[in-house]
Write an enzyme that holds these catalytic residues in place. Structure first.
Site: not given
Ligand SMILES: O=P(O)(O)OC[C@H]1O[C@](O)(CO)[C@@H](O)[C@@H]1O
Length: 498
Positions: A133, A139, A193, A436
């Site tokens: 998102k 990661e 998300g 994080k």
């Molecule tokens: O789709 P993104 O922005 O990579 O986020 C991945 C996930 O990380 C989070 O923000 C939690 O770390 C979740 O809410 C989300 O689903």
């Protein structure tokens, strides 16, 4: 929620995952604008793109058709799509539609996950879908760079245009990564998300695997429960009833855990998905106005498919702590085995356990019954079951894409009901931030120490135990100073060279 109001107050966002599965003729307004046409513009693009890839019209850079998809994403950009994929793999229509295609997921930043995701895949026939998102998740971004290198090392820079696409709300960062804007499938900040599986997050990789028509059934199933939730009176409204039962169990009876126990192997990834939907949504310390909650909110979810769980943690559920259980059964199984000489089919056998467990929890077994069975006195306490342990049972007629959509929506709205009653914001997740930030600090220090060939010291401002642990880790490496990057993929070590 359905009116598009900004009920996610701490992020100033509407919460409209229901719009991602709205029918074309529905109207859902955010900031004065109907968002349903935008949703369908993306869905139409997914249909068109997945048709092209599946028919072989879209080819890889060396001219081969694409047979494999690696979906790179984590959290909500992974668990929902994995749940749906796992649910559909053995369903007959979906399985036939997937033919020889492979869908893999790469979530963890662990290089072992890279090796497993890429094992046996031919780069020339593989498409990588980066799902994030924000397009900033550490990661996912490292995994995205890793797979870009995996592709381009053998196929050249031109591979990115033909083998990499993205799902994101952050078009600028996707472009900066080098992905063709044509190959970006968007969604919106009003889709959280963990509530995003019906957007391009799930619909793109799953349509590539199963075809859009099957995945449209999944959307229709979710939409069906959305309408039920929005219109059914409370006393027959499933998400409301389920949400109330959870609040009753957690807040009134004081049972903070919930076991999700599908008697269906295809639902084996339901519990991990609902863990995020529920625990990231309702695991909060303050109410919607920022005041400390005077009670513990949220519930601790875990689960395994029956009957596997019975031979693992059910002991605790029957005689130890009270853990309210969700049993989920299916009337007509995706698969059927019935052997000559057996008194029931394999699926009947599974379901016999489904019916038995709820009864055992509810009614237990008393000392009187045990004595009547001539159980020796000294064993009676050990073999007694108190009963009066809450569970609920949900039975679905079958498990095809439509019902998978229904069950997803049922759980999503149940969690929302719980959050509304507890009076908290179920749609933000500030609790994931601190870890994080600290990981970034460790990353920077790790880089410095390994480049300077030195250990962490007190000037690096870690607490003593973290400092000691990091140093012990560094001591265990073959060399302290970084070797030259090698671009060797763990998968390359597992199998003969291509
Ligand atoms: O789709 P993104 O922005 O990579 O986020 C991945 C996930 O990380 C989070 O923000 C939690 O770390 C979740 O809410 C989300 O689903």
């Amino acid at each position: 929620m359905f009116n598009g109001e900004k009920i996610n107050a701490t992020e100033g966002r509407a919460v409209l995952h229901v719009a991602t599965r709205a029918k074309r003729d529905q109207k859902i307004i955010v900031d004065g604008k109907d968002v349903v046409p935008d949703v369908w513009e993306v869905l139409d693009k997914i249909k068109d793109f997945s048709d092209k890839v599946r028919s072989g019209e879209w080819r890889g850079v060396t001219g081969k058709p694409i047979k494999n998809v690696v979906a790179v994403g984590i959290g909500g950009s992974f668990l929902g799509p994995l749940f749906v994929h796992t649910a559909l793999r053995t369903e007959l229509t979906a399985g036939a539609a997937a033919e020889t295609r492979r869908l893999r997921f790469l979530a963890n930043v662990d290089p072992i996950d890279v090796a497993r995701a890429l094992d046996q895949l031919d780069r020339e026939e593989t498409m990588v879908v980066i799902i994030s998102k924000t397009f900033t998740t550490a990661e996912t971004m490292l995994n995205a760079r890793t797979l870009r290198t995996w592709l381009t090392k053998k196929l050249g820079e031109g591979a990115v245009a033909k083998h990499m696409v993205a799902v994101s709300t952050n078009v600028e960062l996707v472009k900066a990564f080098g992905i063709d804007p044509q190959n970006i499938f968007g969604f919106w900040d009003w889709v959280g998300g963990r509530y995003s599986v019906c957007s391009a997050v799930g619909m793109l990789p799953l349509s590539l695997q199963y075809g859009f028509d099957i995945m449209e059934q999944f959307l229709l199933g979710a939409n069906d429960i959305d309408n039920h939730f929005a219109t059914a009176p409370f006393d027959s409204n499933l998400p409301v009833i389920l949400g109330l039962l959870s609040v009753w169990n957690v807040s009134f009876l004081g049972y903070p855990c919930r076991a999700i126990l599908p008697y269906c192997q295809a639902l084996s990834k339901l519990a991990p998905h609902i863990q995020q939907v529920s625990m990231e949504s309702n695991g909060k310390g303050v109410d919607i106005n920022g005041k400390n909650l005077p009670f513990d909110s949220g519930e601790m979810d875990f689960g395994e498919p029956g009957t596997n769980g019975q031979h693992s943690f059910y002991q605790l559920i029957h005689q130890g702590r009270v853990v309210p259980c969700d049993f989920i059964g299916i009337v007509r199984s995706q698969q059927s085995v019935y052997l000559k000489g057996e008194i029931v089919s394999n699926h009947d056998e599974l379901m016999c356990n489904f019916f038995a467990q709820a009864d055992a929890l509810a009614y237990g077994k008393s000392a009187v019954e045990l004595r009547a069975e001539s159980v020796p006195d000294h064993l009676i306490p050990h073999r007694s079951f108190t009963g009066n342990r809450p569970s609920l049972s949900i039975m679905l007629p079958e498990l095809s894409a439509y019902q998978v959509g229904q069950i997803l929506s049922l759980y999503e709205h149940r969690v929302a009901v719980q959050g509304f009653i507890w009076g908290l914001n179920s749609f933000d997740q500030w609790g994931v931030e601190l870890g994080k930030v600290l990981a970034s600090k460790v990353r920077q220090k790790m880089h410095e120490t390994r480049t300077d060939n030195r250990k962490i010291n007190s000037a690096d401002a870690f607490n003593l135990s973290t400092q000691t642990m990091i140093n012990r880790y560094l001591e265990g490496k073959d060399v302290m100073k970084y070797p030259e990057p090698r671009d060797v993929f763990p998968g390359d070590l597992l199998k003969p060279k291509e």
